[in-house]
Write an enzyme that holds these catalytic residues in place. Sequence first.
Site, PDB file in Angstrom:
ATOM      1  N   LYS A 121      -2.749 -15.806   8.342  1.00 27.42           N
ATOM      2  CA  LYS A 121      -1.953 -14.989   9.255  1.00 27.42           C
ATOM      3  C   LYS A 121      -1.132 -15.925  10.668  1.00 27.42           C
ATOM      4  CE  LYS A 121      -4.318 -10.694   8.590  1.00 27.42           C
ATOM      5  NZ  LYS A 121      -3.157  -9.696   8.175  1.00 27.42           N
ATOM      6  N   TYR A 174     -13.024  -6.295   5.134  1.00 27.75           N
ATOM      7  CA  TYR A 174     -11.785  -6.214   4.247  1.00 27.75           C
ATOM      8  C   TYR A 174     -11.187  -7.803   4.242  1.00 27.75           C
ATOM      9  CZ  TYR A 174      -6.904  -6.331   2.741  1.00 27.75           C
ATOM     10  OH  TYR A 174      -6.025  -6.750   1.941  1.00 27.75           O
ATOM     11  N   TYR A 194       0.838  -1.194   0.040  1.00 29.48           N
ATOM     12  CA  TYR A 194      -0.036  -0.121  -0.059  1.00 29.48           C
ATOM     13  C   TYR A 194       0.793   1.282  -0.013  1.00 29.48           C
ATOM     14  CZ  TYR A 194      -2.786  -3.841   1.657  1.00 29.48           C
ATOM     15  OH  TYR A 194      -3.454  -5.101   1.712  1.00 29.48           O
ATOM     16  N   ASP A 197     -14.597 -15.274   7.159  1.00 34.44           N
ATOM     17  CA  ASP A 197     -13.103 -14.771   7.213  1.00 34.44           C
ATOM     18  C   ASP A 197     -12.564 -14.523   8.468  1.00 34.44           C
ATOM     19  OD1 ASP A 197     -10.950 -13.739   6.601  1.00 34.44           O
ATOM     20  OD2 ASP A 197     -11.492 -12.478   5.309  1.00 34.44           O
TER      21      ASP A 197
HETATM   22  N1  PMP Z   1      -8.819 -11.338   5.151  1.00 33.36           N
HETATM   23  C1  PMP Z   1      -8.704 -10.766   6.345  1.00 33.36           C
HETATM   24  C2  PMP Z   1      -9.812 -10.569   7.354  1.00 33.36           C
HETATM   25  C3  PMP Z   1      -7.448 -10.150   6.516  1.00 33.36           C
HETATM   26  O1  PMP Z   1      -7.238  -9.372   7.507  1.00 33.36           O
HETATM   27  C4  PMP Z   1      -6.628 -10.327   5.500  1.00 33.36           C
HETATM   28  C5  PMP Z   1      -5.054  -9.602   5.538  1.00 33.36           C
HETATM   29  N2  PMP Z   1      -5.034  -8.284   6.329  1.00 33.36           N
HETATM   30  C6  PMP Z   1      -6.866 -10.845   4.356  1.00 33.36           C
HETATM   31  C7  PMP Z   1      -8.110 -11.636   4.269  1.00 33.36           C
HETATM   32  C8  PMP Z   1      -5.729 -11.077   3.169  1.00 33.36           C
HETATM   33  O2  PMP Z   1      -4.576 -11.786   3.753  1.00 33.36           O
HETATM   34  P1  PMP Z   1      -3.565 -12.025   2.947  1.00 33.36           P
HETATM   35  O3  PMP Z   1      -2.736 -10.482   3.314  1.00 33.36           O
HETATM   36  O4  PMP Z   1      -2.581 -13.051   3.609  1.00 33.36           O
HETATM   37  O5  PMP Z   1      -3.569 -12.039   1.586  1.00 33.36           O
END
Ligand code: PMP
Length: 453
Positions: A298, A168, A40, A269
Amino acid sequence: MNTAEPHDRVPAGSTDSGGGRRVDGDELVAYDRRHIWHPYAGALGDAPLFPVVSAAGVRLRLADGRELIDGMASWWSAIHGYNHPSLNAAARRQLDAMAHVMFGGLTHPPAVELARRLVDLTPKPLQRVFPADSGSVAVEVALKMALQYQRARGRDSRTRMLTVRGGYHGDTFAAMAICDPDGGMHSLWSGALPEQLFAPTPPSGFDRPITEDDTAALAELLTKHQDEVAAVVLEPIVQGTGGMRFHAPAYLRRVRELCDEAGVLLIADEIATGFGRTGAMFACDHAGIAPDILCVGKALTGGYLTMAATLCTDEIAETISRAHGAFMHGPTFMANPLAAAVAVASIDLLVSGPWQERVAALESGLRTGLAPARELPQVADVRVLGGIGVIELHEPVDMARVQPAFVERGVWIRPFGKLVYTMPPYVMGGADLAEVTGAMVDVVGTVHPAPGR
Ligand code: PMP
């Protein structure tokens, strides 16, 4: 092998990376600014940038020898801290066996051991594991699974996703299409993304009572678009990168009921919330619900390597497989043994330790430490849940001033937008946590200009 020459004087701006290699921090930053993209970020090289040479426990070591207490856990992932002996040992053991092998037609112990743990740890209906290489890919897989499932059932018109504002889910195209369409990071792409359906942001507050009104708009969208919607997708309990907002378990329970009534799938998610961050192993556990599809990532590998996973029910897996023979997704590095071995070690470390106590201690330290921020004129809200502490300002943070101010205070905090937040490694002790929260309150109060109100 250690190829370093012996040296008794570290040149200015340089240090030893821990592996015996000398690192010239200034040179590193200069080359980086000229050639490397950052997350970003623009490519004109004007944002603050700090060279890290090693990390251990909850501390990052910069090239100039300074140490920073890490309040970010590398974006929610390094839950056990850095350079953990058990995770290092697991990586080394697996490296000696094999770093990688293709997953088409082959399997291996780390993949099976990881799947066993994920199936045991997640809500019972989730019995099938699709290993993916990153969070965004896990979300793509989840969306594709939902679409293929509906198609397999002959419901070809069900091609849209229904989600909530303020979410997100990642940076790939299908994931971007379900991120908040306005406030999110992807408003640039409106018009180029599939148009999904958005219900209002869930009402804020983990403890907030929920009424029918709170889910009425979502229910109406579901009724109106019943024949178009394949799945409802959301981040349960905590909307992370979309605004660091918390909502009530009762809201999530009601969404589950609405999905059942409409016959659509629920995708949770939990890439940010999974593995204990909110005080429950998974955020869905707060509500006692099981999604049909679950994304994790993560913290899965304790922040060591990139790996994520999408879990689904037997019913979804079997319906897809009966109708189409296969689920059409299969990345080169699927189930990477090195990442899977570290993930197994990370999960074992988590479940064998007092993670609930640790997250509860973080929560209480964050509540106490961030409370003084409520008095600051710059601050709109202070909120804490589990190992997540958030100061929301009235105005966006001036990163050029704020970021170096944190580093000068010996703390690594990476704000975005109006949010100055922390989600520390679970192993952070009370004194270090007090340093982190103290720095957050101070920096917000002294560096960020008070709004003219
Ligand atoms: N979903 C959520 C809720 C996230 O917080 C993130 C990453 N910030 C993602 C998906 C995407 O994961 P990545 O950065 O490993 O592609």
